[in-house]
Enzyme design. Structure first.
Site, mmCIF file in Angstrom:
data_model
loop_
_atom_site.group_PDB
_atom_site.id
_atom_site.type_symbol
_atom_site.label_atom_id
_atom_site.label_comp_id
_atom_site.label_asym_id
_atom_site.label_seq_id
_atom_site.Cartn_x
_atom_site.Cartn_y
_atom_site.Cartn_z
ATOM 1 N N GLU A 1 -20.757 15.826 -26.985
ATOM 2 C CA GLU A 1 -21.590 16.160 -28.367
ATOM 3 C C GLU A 1 -22.676 16.660 -27.945
ATOM 4 O O GLU A 1 -23.112 17.488 -29.047
ATOM 5 C CB GLU A 1 -21.618 14.573 -28.789
ATOM 6 C CG GLU A 1 -21.964 14.755 -30.189
ATOM 7 C CD GLU A 1 -22.558 13.279 -30.923
ATOM 8 O OE1 GLU A 1 -22.515 12.417 -29.956
ATOM 9 O OE2 GLU A 1 -22.728 13.435 -31.983
ATOM 10 N N ARG B 1 -22.556 5.833 -17.778
ATOM 11 C CA ARG B 1 -22.117 4.443 -18.643
ATOM 12 C C ARG B 1 -20.644 3.865 -18.480
ATOM 13 O O ARG B 1 -20.630 2.731 -18.916
ATOM 14 C CB ARG B 1 -22.670 4.741 -19.998
ATOM 15 C CG ARG B 1 -23.961 4.775 -20.237
ATOM 16 C CD ARG B 1 -24.514 4.978 -21.382
ATOM 17 N NE ARG B 1 -24.471 6.571 -21.748
ATOM 18 C CZ ARG B 1 -24.238 7.129 -22.859
ATOM 19 N NH1 ARG B 1 -23.616 6.606 -23.830
ATOM 20 N NH2 ARG B 1 -24.756 8.453 -22.941
HETATM 21 O O1 LIG Z 1 -16.818 12.684 -26.063
HETATM 22 P P1 LIG Z 1 -17.892 13.501 -25.640
HETATM 23 O O2 LIG Z 1 -18.424 14.268 -26.614
HETATM 24 O O3 LIG Z 1 -17.311 14.232 -24.479
HETATM 25 O O4 LIG Z 1 -19.002 12.405 -25.282
HETATM 26 C C1 LIG Z 1 -18.994 11.342 -24.630
HETATM 27 C C2 LIG Z 1 -19.481 11.161 -23.159
HETATM 28 O O5 LIG Z 1 -21.028 11.130 -23.517
HETATM 29 C C3 LIG Z 1 -21.797 10.234 -22.761
HETATM 30 O O6 LIG Z 1 -21.925 10.378 -21.565
HETATM 31 P P2 LIG Z 1 -23.060 11.285 -21.157
HETATM 32 O O7 LIG Z 1 -22.712 12.587 -20.747
HETATM 33 O O8 LIG Z 1 -24.420 11.303 -22.077
HETATM 34 O O9 LIG Z 1 -23.652 10.777 -19.638
HETATM 35 P P3 LIG Z 1 -24.254 9.155 -19.154
HETATM 36 O O10 LIG Z 1 -22.995 8.389 -19.288
HETATM 37 O O11 LIG Z 1 -24.604 9.379 -17.675
HETATM 38 O O12 LIG Z 1 -25.355 8.783 -20.078
HETATM 39 C C4 LIG Z 1 -20.759 9.209 -22.962
HETATM 40 O O13 LIG Z 1 -21.031 8.078 -21.908
HETATM 41 C C5 LIG Z 1 -19.326 9.589 -22.712
HETATM 42 O O14 LIG Z 1 -19.046 9.893 -21.276
HETATM 43 N N1 LIG Z 2 -23.708 9.905 -30.268
HETATM 44 C C1 LIG Z 2 -23.637 9.100 -28.863
HETATM 45 N N2 LIG Z 2 -24.235 7.907 -28.388
HETATM 46 C C2 LIG Z 2 -24.011 7.754 -27.157
HETATM 47 N N3 LIG Z 2 -23.264 8.360 -26.215
HETATM 48 C C3 LIG Z 2 -22.678 9.504 -26.837
HETATM 49 N N4 LIG Z 2 -22.202 10.307 -25.999
HETATM 50 C C4 LIG Z 2 -21.773 11.265 -26.868
HETATM 51 N N5 LIG Z 2 -22.258 11.188 -28.095
HETATM 52 C C5 LIG Z 2 -22.753 9.948 -27.930
#
Ligand SMILES: O=P(O)(O)OC[C@H]1O[C@H](OP(=O)(O)OP(=O)(O)O)[C@H](O)[C@@H]1O
Ligand SMILES: Nc1ncnc2[nH]cnc12
Length: 171
Positions: free
Chosen positions: A96, A59
């Site tokens: 998270e 994302r």
């Molecule tokens: O601060 P954090 O707890 O580390 O979480 C944040 C990360 O989580 C999500 O990515 P995700 O790993 O879900 O991958 P995506 O973008 O491919 O959906 C978001 O896009 C961040 O990169």
């Molecule tokens: N609550 C949340 N919503 C969307 N992206 C996330 N990445 C980590 N935590 C998230």
């Protein structure tokens, strides 16, 4: 300026029980919100000189490439393991709702490059701090870390104290 919060919806218990997921797809799908969000993220950078915008899969890619174009900078992807075809550096992390690792191409950043790190969400900060480690191992200088959304209650900014951290929306 549009209120971007109106284009982000909460999805309870996704991808795991207890997580309230911030879904930005309504914002991406609305042409005015898309422009407004890009402009607002650009404004956070305050015309600082930036050589590379680094976006985190997946994302983080949505806005990072557009920011790079507007800032006259290059775009560098940080990806999940096994996706980048050339020689990589790898950094494990927790987020998270799970844990994983991130990779960057070893030639993606030159020593002294001024780097803007961008991602859509700052939650626990595990992902962004792993990305910062990769950038710094390659000799990049992190000018700013910016996010569309910061989930303040998860205290991710505390893992990024060394950096200029800015977020458009906080929850
Ligand atoms: O601060 P954090 O707890 O580390 O979480 C944040 C990360 O989580 C999500 O990515 P995700 O790993 O879900 O991958 P995506 O973008 O491919 O959906 C978001 O896009 C961040 O990169
Ligand atoms: N609550 C949340 N919503 C969307 N992206 C996330 N990445 C980590 N935590 C998230």
């Amino acid at each position: 300026m549009l209120n971007l919060e109106n284009y982000i919806r909460d999805i309870p218990d996704f991808p795991k029980h207890g997580v309230v997921f911030k879904d930005i797809t309504p914002l991406l799908a609305n042409k005015e919100a898309l422009v407004s969000c890009t402009t607002a993220l650009l404004n956070l950078t305050e015309n600082q000189k930036i050589d590379k915008v680094v976006g985190i899969e997946s994302r983080g890619f949505f806005f990072a490439t557009s920011l790079a174009q507007h800032l006259n900078a290059g775009f560098v992807p940080i990806r999940k393991p096994g996706k980048l075809p050339f020689e990589t550096l790898k950094q494990p992390y927790t987020l998270e709702y799970g844990m994983d690792a991130l990779e960057i191409h070893e030639d993606a950043i030159s020593k002294g490059d001024k780097v803007l790190l961008h991602d859509d969400v700052l939650a626990t900060g595990g992902t962004a701090s792993a990305a910062c480690k990769l950038i710094e191992k390659l000799g990049g200088e992190i000018v700013q870390c910016n996010f569309l959304i910061e989930l303040e209650f998860l205290k991710g900014a505390s893992k990024l104290r060394k950096y200029d951290v800015r977020s458009l929306l906080t929850y």
